[in-house]
Design a protein around this motif. Structure first.
Motif, PDB file in Angstrom:
ATOM      1  N   LEU A 155       3.399  10.130   7.898  1.00 43.09           N
ATOM      2  CA  LEU A 155       4.212   8.955   7.580  1.00 43.09           C
ATOM      3  C   LEU A 155       4.955   9.145   6.265  1.00 43.09           C
ATOM      4  N   PRO A 156       6.159   8.606   6.136  1.00 38.84           N
ATOM      5  CA  PRO A 156       6.901   8.718   4.873  1.00 38.84           C
ATOM      6  C   PRO A 156       6.118   8.053   3.733  1.00 38.84           C
ATOM      7  N   PRO A 157       5.908   8.751   2.622  1.00 38.44           N
ATOM      8  CA  PRO A 157       5.116   8.174   1.518  1.00 38.44           C
ATOM      9  C   PRO A 157       5.634   6.831   1.025  1.00 38.44           C
ATOM     10  N   GLU A 158       6.936   6.612   1.110  1.00 35.52           N
ATOM     11  CA  GLU A 158       7.492   5.340   0.626  1.00 35.52           C
ATOM     12  C   GLU A 158       7.067   4.163   1.521  1.00 35.52           C
ATOM     13  N   ASP A 159       6.531   4.450   2.697  1.00 34.54           N
ATOM     14  CA  ASP A 159       6.089   3.385   3.605  1.00 34.54           C
ATOM     15  C   ASP A 159       4.595   3.117   3.527  1.00 34.54           C
ATOM     16  N   TRP A 160       3.846   3.953   2.854  1.00 31.38           N
ATOM     17  CA  TRP A 160       2.382   3.864   2.891  1.00 31.38           C
ATOM     18  C   TRP A 160       1.864   2.512   2.416  1.00 31.38           C
ATOM     19  N   ASN A 161       2.326   2.060   1.279  1.00 32.27           N
ATOM     20  CA  ASN A 161       1.795   0.813   0.722  1.00 32.27           C
ATOM     21  C   ASN A 161       2.114  -0.386   1.616  1.00 32.27           C
ATOM     22  N   HIS A 162       3.311  -0.391   2.177  1.00 31.34           N
ATOM     23  CA  HIS A 162       3.673  -1.505   3.059  1.00 31.34           C
ATOM     24  C   HIS A 162       2.795  -1.516   4.301  1.00 31.34           C
ATOM     25  N   LEU A 163       2.534  -0.353   4.867  1.00 24.30           N
ATOM     26  CA  LEU A 163       1.683  -0.278   6.054  1.00 24.30           C
ATOM     27  C   LEU A 163       0.249  -0.681   5.727  1.00 24.30           C
ATOM     28  N   HIS A 164      -0.200  -0.305   4.541  1.00 22.69           N
ATOM     29  CA  HIS A 164      -1.537  -0.740   4.129  1.00 22.69           C
ATOM     30  C   HIS A 164      -1.598  -2.260   4.029  1.00 22.69           C
ATOM     31  N   ARG A 165      -0.557  -2.859   3.480  1.00 12.89           N
ATOM     32  CA  ARG A 165      -0.547  -4.315   3.349  1.00 12.89           C
ATOM     33  C   ARG A 165      -0.533  -4.991   4.715  1.00 12.89           C
ATOM     34  N   LEU A 166       0.198  -4.421   5.666  1.00 14.37           N
ATOM     35  CA  LEU A 166       0.206  -4.967   7.017  1.00 14.37           C
ATOM     36  C   LEU A 166      -1.174  -4.853   7.654  1.00 14.37           C
ATOM     37  N   ALA A 167      -1.855  -3.726   7.424  1.00 18.81           N
ATOM     38  CA  ALA A 167      -3.209  -3.553   7.960  1.00 18.81           C
ATOM     39  C   ALA A 167      -4.152  -4.595   7.382  1.00 18.81           C
ATOM     40  N   GLU A 168      -4.032  -4.831   6.094  1.00 16.95           N
ATOM     41  CA  GLU A 168      -4.878  -5.811   5.416  1.00 16.95           C
ATOM     42  C   GLU A 168      -4.609  -7.216   5.954  1.00 16.95           C
ATOM     43  N   ARG A 169      -3.342  -7.549   6.149  1.00 12.80           N
ATOM     44  CA  ARG A 169      -2.999  -8.859   6.696  1.00 12.80           C
ATOM     45  C   ARG A 169      -3.551  -9.023   8.122  1.00 12.80           C
ATOM     46  N   THR A 170      -3.494  -7.956   8.902  1.00 12.40           N
ATOM     47  CA  THR A 170      -3.928  -8.021  10.294  1.00 12.40           C
ATOM     48  C   THR A 170      -5.402  -8.355  10.412  1.00 12.40           C
ATOM     49  N   THR A 171      -6.229  -7.773   9.543  1.00 11.16           N
ATOM     50  CA  THR A 171      -7.681  -7.981   9.649  1.00 11.16           C
ATOM     51  C   THR A 171      -8.167  -9.207   8.878  1.00 11.16           C
ATOM     52  N   SER A 172      -7.293  -9.844   8.098  1.00 15.29           N
ATOM     53  CA  SER A 172      -7.734 -10.946   7.228  1.00 15.29           C
ATOM     54  C   SER A 172      -6.922 -12.219   7.455  1.00 15.29           C
ATOM     55  N   GLN A 173      -6.611 -12.512   8.702  1.00 14.32           N
ATOM     56  CA  GLN A 173      -5.728 -13.637   8.986  1.00 14.32           C
ATOM     57  C   GLN A 173      -6.363 -14.990   8.694  1.00 14.32           C
ATOM     58  N   PRO A 188      -0.207 -16.079  12.623  1.00 13.37           N
ATOM     59  CA  PRO A 188      -1.076 -15.281  13.501  1.00 13.37           C
ATOM     60  C   PRO A 188      -0.313 -14.191  14.247  1.00 13.37           C
ATOM     61  N   GLY A 189      -0.770 -12.960  14.093  1.00 12.91           N
ATOM     62  CA  GLY A 189      -0.195 -11.834  14.822  1.00 12.91           C
ATOM     63  C   GLY A 189       1.060 -11.240  14.233  1.00 12.91           C
ATOM     64  N   ALA A 190       1.625 -11.863  13.190  1.00 12.87           N
ATOM     65  CA  ALA A 190       2.915 -11.402  12.674  1.00 12.87           C
ATOM     66  C   ALA A 190       2.824 -10.000  12.069  1.00 12.87           C
ATOM     67  N   ALA A 191       1.785  -9.729  11.290  1.00 18.14           N
ATOM     68  CA  ALA A 191       1.650  -8.414  10.660  1.00 18.14           C
ATOM     69  C   ALA A 191       1.456  -7.325  11.709  1.00 18.14           C
ATOM     70  N   ALA A 192       0.650  -7.615  12.732  1.00 18.97           N
ATOM     71  CA  ALA A 192       0.440  -6.640  13.808  1.00 18.97           C
ATOM     72  C   ALA A 192       1.748  -6.359  14.541  1.00 18.97           C
ATOM     73  N   ARG A 193       2.520  -7.410  14.825  1.00 19.36           N
ATOM     74  CA  ARG A 193       3.808  -7.207  15.502  1.00 19.36           C
ATOM     75  C   ARG A 193       4.755  -6.386  14.645  1.00 19.36           C
ATOM     76  N   GLU A 194       4.752  -6.634  13.340  1.00 20.13           N
ATOM     77  CA  GLU A 194       5.625  -5.866  12.449  1.00 20.13           C
ATOM     78  C   GLU A 194       5.219  -4.393  12.429  1.00 20.13           C
ATOM     79  N   MET A 195       3.910  -4.144  12.426  1.00 18.81           N
ATOM     80  CA  MET A 195       3.462  -2.752  12.415  1.00 18.81           C
ATOM     81  C   MET A 195       3.810  -2.057  13.731  1.00 18.81           C
TER      82      MET A 195
END
Length: 404
Positions: A155-173, A188-195
């Protein structure tokens, strides 16, 4: 036990920590326990170690695919996306999708990553503030799994932090401070859909490029159940791999430091003898498992411990309870890095045993080896805050001092 009916569903119950006393009492008197839910059908909570193993071993009776893996019933579009992940596949489909990936996650292959993981840990620690004041969850633990999964997937390094934040949002809704709200665009489900959307675009881009030696090329070039993945298939698959690789590992590392700091004699033992670190990681996983439960749905009428479960009923395997079952673990409530054997269920069991188990264990071992070698003085500087969630057994923040 009070006369009021126990409630193990409410996310508010978990803010102060898992209700271990309640789980202990229920294991004794009602180990297969009916729990009501607001606004929709309730579920059977399976609380004993042997029963969680049984449910895990019988996907023909208890399906991950039928209703998904969380307690709340999903709208069909979200459930369909979830069914594209290993987490919510039943056999034989689960085996067909898992098989092409297994070689990339063996202990031998993963062991070759140790040097790079050690480098990443040292880089993270070198970037920390000189005064030693950190919020350990996000300043320290988040970066390791984010970078490891980023490099594995290419994955492009510039995207890593954003993807981590989406993962965190997905599991902590269930925690608006962590998972977000409708107001900020993360209902509900927005972070998963974005990922998933990100992954679909990423797959299309990678198909136009030369293959690389990474997990993305392996997935895009492999057959799963006799066919290649579409970009949409890859999107769902990607969501689980990135979410599991990011958020649960972060949770394990933060919980591990908190456990050691609140058991200073065991922290001292690990400092004196780093060979104890692997056992400490396993005990962290048992004592503070990253996820409280996963759901299954009964496919037919079945009996468990004399309780009649009807076809279509929700069934929740409570790892937080099973990992402290007195019939399996001596002095089950105590944190003990010397515990042997340690048959915890935090990586699941049977068909759905965690594909990334060797990576998680390696990250845990190397992280704590490097952390304790780098910082001779580590202290809590404030009260930790837990994520409001009946699913995610995580710390939202852990104020600490890391002294070099």
């Amino acid at each position: 036990m009070t006369t009021a009916k126990p409630d193990i569903y409410s996310p508010d119950l978990y803010i102060a920590g898992p209700p271990h006393e309640l789980f202990t009492e229920l294991r004794r008197i009602r180990p297969v326990f009916w729990q009501d839910m607001p606004g929709e059908p309730g579920y059977w909570a399976v609380l004993k170690h042997a029963d969680v193993e049984y449910v895990s071993q019988h996907p023909e009776l208890f399906s991950a695919e039928s209703g998904g893996v969380v307690l709340e019933d999903m709208e069909e579009s979200r459930l369909a996306a979830l069914r594209g992940t290993l987490l919510a596949m039943d056999p034989p489909r689960h085996r067909a999708y898992r098989k092409p990936l297994v070689k990339s996650f063996t202990a031998k292959v993963v062991g070759g990553m140790e040097g790079r993981i050690r480098e990443i840990c040292r880089e993270i620690f070198a970037r920390l503030p000189e005064d030693g004041a950190v919020e350990f969850v996000h300043d320290v633990t988040s970066s390791l799994p984010t970078q490891v999964i980023g490099e594995l997937m290419g994955l492009p390094p510039e995207d890593w932090n954003h993807l981590h934040r989406l993962a965190e949002r997905t599991t902590s809704q269930q925690d608006p401070e962590v998972g977000g709200t409708e107001g900020d665009g993360y209902g509900p489900g927005a972070a998963a859909r974005e990922m998933v959307g990100y992954a679909i675009g990423f797959a299309a881009k990678r198909r136009a490029e030369e293959p690389r030696e990474d997990l993305t090329s392996l997935i895009l070039e492999s057959e799963f159940g006799g066919k290649m993945m579409t970009d949409a298939d890859f999107g769902s698959f990607f969501m689980q791999l990135v979410t599991a690789g990011n958020d649960t590992t972060k949770t394990m590392l933060a919980a591990g430091l908190h456990a050691l700091l609140t058991h200073p004699e065991q922290l001292a033992a690990v400092r004196a003898d780093p060979s104890l670190v692997p056992g400490a990681v396993e005990e962290v996983l048992r004592w503070a498992n990253p996820l409280h439960y996963f759901r299954r749905t009964a496919t037919q009428d079945v009996e468990l411990r004399g309780v009649r479960i009807k076809a279509g009923d929700k069934v929740a395997m409570y790892y937080t309870s099973a990992n402290r079952d007195e019939e399996v673990f001596e002095d089950a409530q105590s944190f003990d890095i010397f515990r042997r054997p340690n048959p915890h269920l935090s990586f699941g069991f049977a068909e759905h045993f965690c594909l990334g188990v060797h990576i998680a264990r390696l990250e845990g071992r190397v992280f704590f080896e490097e952390l304790l070698a780098t910082f001779p003085r580590i202290e809590l500087t404030g009260e930790p805050r837990r994520v409001r969630s009946n699913l995610n057994n995580a710390l939202a923040s852990l104020p600490a001092y890391l002294g070099r």
